[in-house]
Design a protein around this motif. Structure first.
Motif, mmCIF file in Angstrom:
data_model
loop_
_atom_site.group_PDB
_atom_site.id
_atom_site.type_symbol
_atom_site.label_atom_id
_atom_site.label_comp_id
_atom_site.label_asym_id
_atom_site.label_seq_id
_atom_site.Cartn_x
_atom_site.Cartn_y
_atom_site.Cartn_z
ATOM 1 N N ASP A 70 0.847 -1.196 0.000
ATOM 2 C CA ASP A 70 0.000 0.000 0.000
ATOM 3 C C ASP A 70 0.881 1.243 0.000
ATOM 4 N N LEU A 71 0.926 1.930 -1.148
ATOM 5 C CA LEU A 71 1.709 3.156 -1.277
ATOM 6 C C LEU A 71 0.784 4.360 -1.418
ATOM 7 N N THR A 72 -0.356 4.331 -0.748
ATOM 8 C CA THR A 72 -1.295 5.446 -0.824
ATOM 9 C C THR A 72 -1.218 6.271 0.458
ATOM 10 N N SER A 73 -1.942 7.376 0.476
ATOM 11 C CA SER A 73 -1.926 8.245 1.655
ATOM 12 C C SER A 73 -3.281 8.906 1.829
ATOM 13 N N ASN A 74 -3.448 9.564 2.959
ATOM 14 C CA ASN A 74 -4.668 10.285 3.320
ATOM 15 C C ASN A 74 -5.836 9.340 3.574
ATOM 16 N N VAL A 75 -6.908 9.341 2.761
ATOM 17 C CA VAL A 75 -8.115 8.603 3.122
ATOM 18 C C VAL A 75 -8.473 7.499 2.135
ATOM 19 N N PRO B 103 -5.838 4.382 1.692
ATOM 20 C CA PRO B 103 -5.762 3.637 2.952
ATOM 21 C C PRO B 103 -7.068 2.938 3.327
ATOM 22 N N LEU B 104 -8.219 3.550 3.024
ATOM 23 C CA LEU B 104 -9.492 2.888 3.298
ATOM 24 C C LEU B 104 -9.617 1.605 2.477
ATOM 25 N N ALA B 105 -9.225 1.653 1.211
ATOM 26 C CA ALA B 105 -9.243 0.442 0.391
ATOM 27 C C ALA B 105 -8.362 -0.627 1.020
ATOM 28 N N GLY B 106 -7.185 -0.219 1.496
ATOM 29 C CA GLY B 106 -6.289 -1.165 2.157
ATOM 30 C C GLY B 106 -6.887 -1.740 3.423
ATOM 31 N N GLN B 107 -7.647 -0.925 4.155
ATOM 32 C CA GLN B 107 -8.282 -1.425 5.382
ATOM 33 C C GLN B 107 -9.322 -2.492 5.070
ATOM 34 N N PRO C 81 -19.245 19.860 2.646
ATOM 35 C CA PRO C 81 -19.660 18.922 3.689
ATOM 36 C C PRO C 81 -18.474 18.533 4.557
ATOM 37 N N ALA C 82 -18.704 18.302 5.840
ATOM 38 C CA ALA C 82 -17.606 17.925 6.729
ATOM 39 C C ALA C 82 -16.966 16.591 6.339
ATOM 40 N N PRO C 83 -17.742 15.556 5.976
ATOM 41 C CA PRO C 83 -17.097 14.284 5.605
ATOM 42 C C PRO C 83 -16.409 14.384 4.248
ATOM 43 N N THR C 84 -15.334 13.626 4.091
ATOM 44 C CA THR C 84 -14.664 13.537 2.787
ATOM 45 C C THR C 84 -15.397 12.467 1.968
ATOM 46 N N VAL C 85 -16.530 12.875 1.423
ATOM 47 C CA VAL C 85 -17.462 11.948 0.777
ATOM 48 C C VAL C 85 -16.821 11.231 -0.400
ATOM 49 N N VAL C 86 -16.105 11.976 -1.236
ATOM 50 C CA VAL C 86 -15.509 11.376 -2.434
ATOM 51 C C VAL C 86 -14.412 10.398 -2.045
ATOM 52 N N ASP C 87 -13.573 10.786 -1.097
ATOM 53 C CA ASP C 87 -12.522 9.878 -0.633
ATOM 54 C C ASP C 87 -13.109 8.566 -0.131
ATOM 55 N N ALA C 88 -14.149 8.658 0.690
ATOM 56 C CA ALA C 88 -14.733 7.455 1.271
ATOM 57 C C ALA C 88 -15.311 6.547 0.194
ATOM 58 N N ALA C 89 -16.064 7.138 -0.736
ATOM 59 C CA ALA C 89 -16.642 6.334 -1.812
ATOM 60 C C ALA C 89 -15.554 5.739 -2.696
ATOM 61 N N ALA C 90 -14.527 6.540 -2.999
ATOM 62 C CA ALA C 90 -13.447 6.055 -3.867
ATOM 63 C C ALA C 90 -12.680 4.913 -3.214
ATOM 64 N N GLY C 91 -12.524 4.963 -1.898
ATOM 65 C CA GLY C 91 -11.833 3.881 -1.209
ATOM 66 C C GLY C 91 -12.541 2.552 -1.391
ATOM 67 N N HIS C 92 -13.861 2.573 -1.285
ATOM 68 C CA HIS C 92 -14.613 1.331 -1.455
ATOM 69 C C HIS C 92 -14.620 0.883 -2.919
ATOM 70 N N VAL C 93 -14.693 1.844 -3.846
ATOM 71 C CA VAL C 93 -14.634 1.485 -5.268
ATOM 72 C C VAL C 93 -13.281 0.877 -5.607
ATOM 73 N N LEU C 94 -12.213 1.434 -5.042
ATOM 74 C CA LEU C 94 -10.868 0.900 -5.294
ATOM 75 C C LEU C 94 -10.741 -0.521 -4.759
ATOM 76 N N ALA C 95 -11.251 -0.757 -3.567
ATOM 77 C CA ALA C 95 -11.217 -2.117 -3.016
ATOM 78 C C ALA C 95 -11.998 -3.074 -3.905
ATOM 79 N N GLN C 96 -13.146 -2.638 -4.378
ATOM 80 C CA GLN C 96 -13.960 -3.465 -5.273
ATOM 81 C C GLN C 96 -13.201 -3.788 -6.553
ATOM 82 N N ALA C 97 -12.527 -2.786 -7.116
ATOM 83 C CA ALA C 97 -11.780 -2.998 -8.362
ATOM 84 C C ALA C 97 -10.637 -3.986 -8.149
ATOM 85 N N ILE C 98 -9.956 -3.883 -7.024
ATOM 86 C CA ILE C 98 -8.862 -4.808 -6.716
ATOM 87 C C ILE C 98 -9.391 -6.228 -6.573
#
Length: 386
Positions: free
Chosen positions: A14-19, A22-26, A166-183
């Motif tokens: 995992d060579l990613t950073s921020n949200v 790393p969420l995909a890695g989690q 918006p306070a949440p990083t909505v795009v980051d969170a959604a992208a993390g799950h999409v990245l995990a799905q793609a992997i």
């Protein structure tokens, strides 16, 4: 006992950073993978963002939720020996996921083609801001910028017209799950066809996909209609939908389905609203949002938010208080879902939020605390030498 976690025995670099990355890695950790976090000597960006709340200065709210159970290895990719070590480590991996600007790793000799020639079964995954083959692909971007660029801030403005984030990083969170799905999809393809693949997820593409109904409407609408900008979701035929004022605050209410509209009018003691020409069907209700809100809020004014949530929920209508984070973690929904997880012990005990999916066949991994910077460098590299 057989380990039924689907990624048990697999190694992810995992060579990613921020949200997002790393969420995909989690997600992959919880599925049983060994996720090795490759960090620069000073640590990745999210590790260095600390809480500003007094008494919580050592809390790293962007790092803690997405690094349970990972291993931290420090490598300086400006150093040729460390690049060689990373190449050797990639030879042992099933997945290599990175979030560098396009072209950066290619210039270091760590591009997808190089890694996959050495390890044909490797799944190489990239996270970027924009996709495509032109200038846009090279643009940098983070969640807030992508929200603005993609139209996600449509209708979100203050009284002075200033766009509101918006306070949440909505795009980051959604992208993390999409990245995990793609992997996971690429790993499934590898198991079926014997070879890894190269996959890419762009924050912008994810942000646009989150707005598919609205952008679909705009694709069929020219020029842009003012109400699309001014009322956001209410521009679709989904009224009543959104916040309405009760006696002591705001109630979130959704009754745009015809059956739910009937149940709502009965629960409010206002069956007459169903025969009002302005509210007779979904389209007419959406065309008269101001009048509809006034009628509903007149009925809602007689009771508190809590009272209406109880009455409407019992009647089969979707209703909720508008909660703050403090009330969320004390709510029945949060507690019953067991969303808070405790990992580690003693001085390294940590509270985090679990990943959303639940499984009957196995218990998600990631039960060790977030790693200290470089904590596993020697153990993971082992015999790997420049």
């Amino acid at each position: 006992m057989t380990d039924r976690r689907p990624m048990s025995g697999m190694r992810v670099l995992d060579l990613t950073s921020n949200v997002a990355g790393p969420l995909a890695g989690q997600v992959l950790v919880d599925l049983g993978a060994e996720v090795v976090k490759i960090e620069p000597p000073g640590g990745e960006a999210g590790r260095n963002i600390r809480s500003t709340i007094p008494g919580q200065e050592e809390l790293r709210p962007y790092f803690l939720p997405h690094h349970r159970g990972k291993k931290s290895v420090v490598l300086d990719l400006r150093n040729a020996d460390d690049v060689t070590r990373l190449l050797a480590l990639a030879d042992t991996a099933d997945v290599f996921v990175q979030g560098f600007r396009p072209g950066v790793l290619d210039r270091l000799g760590l591009g997808a083609d190089v890694l996959r020639r050495r390890n044909p079964r490797l799944v190489h995954a990239s996270l970027c801001a924009f996709s495509g083959d032109g200038e846009q692909h090279r643009r940098p971007g983070i969640d807030a910028l992508i929200q603005a660029e993609s139209g996600l801030l449509t209708g979100l403005t203050g009284a002075d017209g200033r766009p509101l984030l918006p306070a949440p990083t909505v795009v980051d969170a959604a992208a993390g799950h999409v990245l995990a799905q793609a992997i996971l999809a690429a790993l499934l393809a590898r198991e079926r066809h014997g070879e890894g693949d190269v996959v890419e997820v762009a924050l912008y593409d994810v942000a646009v996909s989150l707005q598919a109904p609205h952008i679909t409407r705009q694709l069929h609408t020219a020029p842009e209609h003012a109400h699309l900008t001014e009322t956001g979701r209410a521009s679709l035929a989904v009224a009543p939908s959104g916040p309405f004022r009760a006696a002591d605050g705001w109630l979130m209410l959704f009754a745009y389905v015809p059956r739910h509209w009937t149940l709502l009018t009965e629960a409010l003691g206002r069956p007459d609203l169903r025969t009002d020409p302005r509210f007779v069907d979904q389209v007419e209700r959406a065309r008269h949002p101001v009048e509809l809100a006034a009628a509903l809020e007149d009925a809602l004014a007689g009771h508190t938010v809590a009272e209406w949530v109880q009455v409407l929920t019992a009647a089969g209508v979707m209703a909720s208080p508008v909660r703050t984070w403090r009330s969320v973690i004390r709510s029945a929904a949060f507690t019953e879902a067991a969303l808070a997880v405790t990992v580690g012990e003693g001085a390294r005990t940590e509270l985090a939020v679990r990943t959303p999916a639940r499984y009957r066949g196995f218990v998600p991994a990631g039960t060790t605390p977030t790693p200290r910077l470089g904590e596993h460098t020697d153990a993971v590299l082992g015999g790997v030498r420049a």
